[in-house]
Design an enzyme around this catalytic site. Structure first.
Site, PDB file in Angstrom:
ATOM      1  CG  ASN A 101      -1.734   1.246   1.380  1.00  0.00           C
ATOM      2  OD1 ASN A 101      -2.419   1.631   0.437  1.00  0.00           O
ATOM      3  ND2 ASN A 101      -1.713   1.893   2.543  1.00  0.00           N
ATOM      4  CG  ASP A 130      -2.818   3.454   6.885  1.00  0.00           C
ATOM      5  OD1 ASP A 130      -2.905   2.893   5.780  1.00  0.00           O
ATOM      6  OD2 ASP A 130      -3.564   4.389   7.234  1.00  0.00           O
ATOM      7  CB  SER A 147       5.214   5.051   4.162  1.00  0.00           C
ATOM      8  OG  SER A 147       5.637   6.077   5.043  1.00  0.00           O
ATOM      9  CG  HIS A 187      -0.500   6.024   4.579  1.00  0.00           C
ATOM     10  ND1 HIS A 187      -1.883   6.051   4.673  1.00  0.00           N
ATOM     11  CD2 HIS A 187      -0.038   6.851   5.540  1.00  0.00           C
ATOM     12  CE1 HIS A 187      -2.233   6.859   5.665  1.00  0.00           C
ATOM     13  NE2 HIS A 187      -1.138   7.356   6.202  1.00  0.00           N
TER      14      HIS A 187
HETATM   15  C1  GAR Z   1      -2.358   9.050  -2.898  1.00  0.00           C
HETATM   16  O1  GAR Z   1      -1.912  10.233  -2.308  1.00  0.00           O
HETATM   17  C2  GAR Z   1      -2.186   7.877  -1.958  1.00  0.00           C
HETATM   18  O2  GAR Z   1      -1.006   7.943  -1.192  1.00  0.00           O
HETATM   19  C3  GAR Z   1      -3.400   8.025  -1.097  1.00  0.00           C
HETATM   20  O3  GAR Z   1      -4.440   8.366  -1.980  1.00  0.00           O
HETATM   21  C4  GAR Z   1      -3.868   9.090  -3.074  1.00  0.00           C
HETATM   22  C5  GAR Z   1      -4.299   8.437  -4.367  1.00  0.00           C
HETATM   23  O4  GAR Z   1      -3.914   9.210  -5.455  1.00  0.00           O
HETATM   24  N1  GAR Z   1      -3.704   6.841  -0.372  1.00  0.00           N
HETATM   25  C6  GAR Z   1      -4.260   6.824   0.822  1.00  0.00           C
HETATM   26  O5  GAR Z   1      -4.603   7.830   1.421  1.00  0.00           O
HETATM   27  C7  GAR Z   1      -4.475   5.438   1.413  1.00  0.00           C
HETATM   28  N2  GAR Z   1      -4.769   5.524   2.804  1.00  0.00           N
HETATM   29  P1  GAR Z   1      -4.025   8.619  -6.923  1.00  0.00           P
HETATM   30  O6  GAR Z   1      -5.447   8.037  -7.031  1.00  0.00           O
HETATM   31  O7  GAR Z   1      -3.855   9.797  -7.820  1.00  0.00           O
HETATM   32  O8  GAR Z   1      -2.971   7.581  -7.090  1.00  0.00           O
END
Ligand code: GAR
Length: 210
Positions: free
Chosen positions: A107, A145, A136, A109
């Site tokens: 994942n 997480d 991360s 995060h």
């Molecule tokens: C990213 O910033 C990722 O790290 C986060 O969602 C966004 C997705 O962006 N993930 C989380 O918050 C998971 N808990 P994307 O759809 O443009 O890849």
């Protein structure tokens, strides 16, 4: 670990980074399916545009979280992935699907774990007065997480930052972070060994800094 399945709930910029790196020959892998809990996710559009199987299931069509996860992961198993990448997948995963795939699911995060788990991580960092923030990539475990962190990328928190500006700075580092981590997993350099991250067979004392 060449066959990658991606789980995504949103716009899919991390997915796009994977697709682009593979197309450019910078990552020796294949995205074999993209799976979502939201039919309108931009990630599904990006998958279809790249000729990748795109599947969404609606949580409300299922009685429980385990029932939804069972259905989703049986579709994921159908594409026989070596590695499952959660890239902006915003639903909690049930323990049984996670534990059955230990070491094969990661994942990304948007925080320097273990700091700022959960949602609204950029605002959490600002509220805490952090001077440094980042992203991360970790192995997924049943703890939200909470799995072993493989690699991190750091950015400064600058005067005048709001959550949106900080998110943008972090996202720019997320894409190379994810590519490098997936690359290390695909090559078999990094893996989960006895519950810890190992690099070339040696447990890491701290996450890789990218
Ligand atoms: C990213 O910033 C990722 O790290 C986060 O969602 C966004 C997705 O962006 N993930 C989380 O918050 C998971 N808990 P994307 O759809 O443009 O890849």
């Amino acid at each position: 670990m060449r066959r990658i399945a991606v789980l995504a709930s949103g716009r899919g910029s991390n997915l796009q980074a994977l697709i682009d790196a593979i197309a450019a020959g910078r990552l020796a892998a294949e995205v074999v399916g993209v799976f979502s809990d939201r039919a309108g996710a931009g990630a599904l559009e990006r998958a279809r545009a790249a000729g990748i199987a795109a599947v969404s299931l609606r949580p409300r069509d299922f009685d429980s979280r385990p029932a939804f996860d069972e259905a989703l992961f049986s579709r994921i198993d159908g594409v026989q992935p070596d590695l499952i990448v959660c890239a902006g997948y915003m639903r909690l995963l049930s323990e049984h699907v996670v534990e059955a795939r230990a070491g094969r699911m990661i994942n990304i995060h948007p925080s320097l774990l273990p700091a700022f788990k959960g949602l609204h991580t950029h605002q959490q960092a600002l509220d805490a007065g952090a001077t440094e923030h980042g992203a991360s990539v970790h192995f997924v475990t049943a703890e939200l997480d909470g799995g072993p962190v493989i690699a991190q990328a750091r950015v400064p928190v600058l005067p005048g930052d709001d959550a949106a500006r900080l998110a943008e700075r972090v996202l720019a580092r997320e894409h190379p972070l994810l590519l490098a981590t997936v690359g290390a997993l695909v090559e078999g350099r990094v893996r989960l060994l006895a519950g810890r991250v190992a690099d070339r067979g040696r447990p890491l004392a701290a996450p890789l800094q990218l």
